[in-house]
Design a protein around this motif. Sequence first.
Motif, PDB file in Angstrom:
ATOM      1  N   ASN A  79       0.613  -1.403  -0.009  1.00 10.30           N
ATOM      2  CA  ASN A  79       0.110  -0.129   0.127  1.00 10.30           C
ATOM      3  C   ASN A  79       0.563   1.247  -0.087  1.00 10.30           C
ATOM      4  N   LEU A  82       1.222   3.768  -3.124  1.00 12.48           N
ATOM      5  CA  LEU A  82       0.450   4.851  -3.571  1.00 12.48           C
ATOM      6  C   LEU A  82       1.290   5.886  -2.440  1.00 12.48           C
ATOM      7  N   ASP A  83       1.906   6.015  -1.865  1.00 17.79           N
ATOM      8  CA  ASP A  83       2.442   6.797  -0.947  1.00 17.79           C
ATOM      9  C   ASP A  83       3.792   8.225  -1.520  1.00 17.79           C
ATOM     10  N   GLU A  84       3.425   9.433  -1.623  1.00 14.06           N
ATOM     11  CA  GLU A  84       3.863  10.144  -2.183  1.00 14.06           C
ATOM     12  C   GLU A  84       5.843  10.262  -0.913  1.00 14.06           C
ATOM     13  N   LYS A  88       9.139   3.236  -6.031  1.00 18.70           N
ATOM     14  CA  LYS A  88       7.874   2.799  -6.032  1.00 18.70           C
ATOM     15  C   LYS A  88       8.545   0.850  -6.299  1.00 18.70           C
ATOM     16  N   GLN A 133      -1.100  -4.525  -6.945  1.00 14.65           N
ATOM     17  CA  GLN A 133      -0.761  -3.498  -6.876  1.00 14.65           C
ATOM     18  C   GLN A 133       0.698  -2.985  -7.301  1.00 14.65           C
ATOM     19  N   LEU A 336      -7.256   3.418   0.130  1.00 12.72           N
ATOM     20  CA  LEU A 336      -7.155   4.016  -0.131  1.00 12.72           C
ATOM     21  C   LEU A 336      -6.471   3.519  -1.677  1.00 12.72           C
ATOM     22  N   LEU A 337      -6.280   2.403  -2.027  1.00 12.49           N
ATOM     23  CA  LEU A 337      -6.222   1.743  -3.034  1.00 12.49           C
ATOM     24  C   LEU A 337      -7.897   2.054  -4.080  1.00 12.49           C
ATOM     25  N   ALA A 340      -8.196   6.661  -5.387  1.00 16.14           N
ATOM     26  CA  ALA A 340      -8.439   7.498  -7.092  1.00 16.14           C
ATOM     27  C   ALA A 340      -9.150   7.173  -8.037  1.00 16.14           C
TER      28      ALA A 340
END
Length: 342
Positions: A79, A82-84, A88, A133, A336-337, A340
């Motif tokens: 998860n 997805l954090d700034e 990645k 993911q 969170l997933l 968006a």
Amino acid sequence: MRLHALAMAALLATPVAASAQDSFTCAAAPEPVMSLAYGSRYAEGDASRSELDTTADAEADDALRPIDDFLRDLTETANTVLDEGTDKAAVADCLVGQMAAWARADAMGDLQSPTSNLTIGARIAGFGLVLLQVQDHSRMEAEKAEITGWLQRLMQAQLVFWEEEAPDGARQGNLRAWAALAASTTAALTDDAVMRGWAAWSVSYILCKAEADGSLPQEMSRGKYALKYQLHSIAPMAVSVLLLDRQGIALQGSCSNALARIVGFAVEDLAEGRITAQITGKTQSFFDGTDELEGFHLAWLEAYLLLEPEGASALNQLAETYRPLNFSKLGGNQTLLWQALR
């Protein structure tokens, strides 16, 4: 290029920079769980599966704990992609490397009891949802192929089990739904048309069993756990329907909008459990002190709200009460997933 096993082990043990502000350490994968042989959690002779055998329940938990702990760690880390500011690629390569260690060992491939076959679907789904993911961020192509091959093998065995060996009651309930989610996820990873078709058939089979009021007969046979298991069926079905919709198979209107009726039944009864109690003759576990309604019971709401965006204000309000909605077997933080895509 395929990494040598020793190089892989070194990679997994090496701290990797995640960003200029933070650091990310990739741990080695836990020891793969090779065999599972636990029995039913319920009292012998209890056809309704509503009377727990505390010893058998603890034995099943002990057998599954290393898998479930690994999945929880994987989803929490996945998860963060997805954090700034997250590196990645570093995170994705770590998780791919960890799962590849289990794939290479053919973990969970030796299921020695009917119950282990019945319950492994949720775990296969969990691994697949982690890979979904992170796969686009990972550079480890050979290892990703090892993982998808492993999931494919596990699911091919599941297809045979569910069509030839599974008890009739289980074929109609939440355990079949979790196997269908594993198939939906595997199909999304491999573009396997047969797997996708079996997932769609399995979800449709359960949807079409729903009564006019939305209750699921198999789950209503579970005594005081009926409402809990109705929710446990909805979770994999809602996510499967969304995944299959994105693979070109639309099921949300199947069997006279069965999914909406199934969801409506459960949500309406969450306040008091009165309707389910009338059907079963039992006060439901959420209302007799056995269980407490928690966010993970409703984690499917985020996927379902994407399927039914119109007139969903009440469901969104319910979801907001428990957000962030998190369930490792659905891939972790659902809020969170899916936010968006809302």
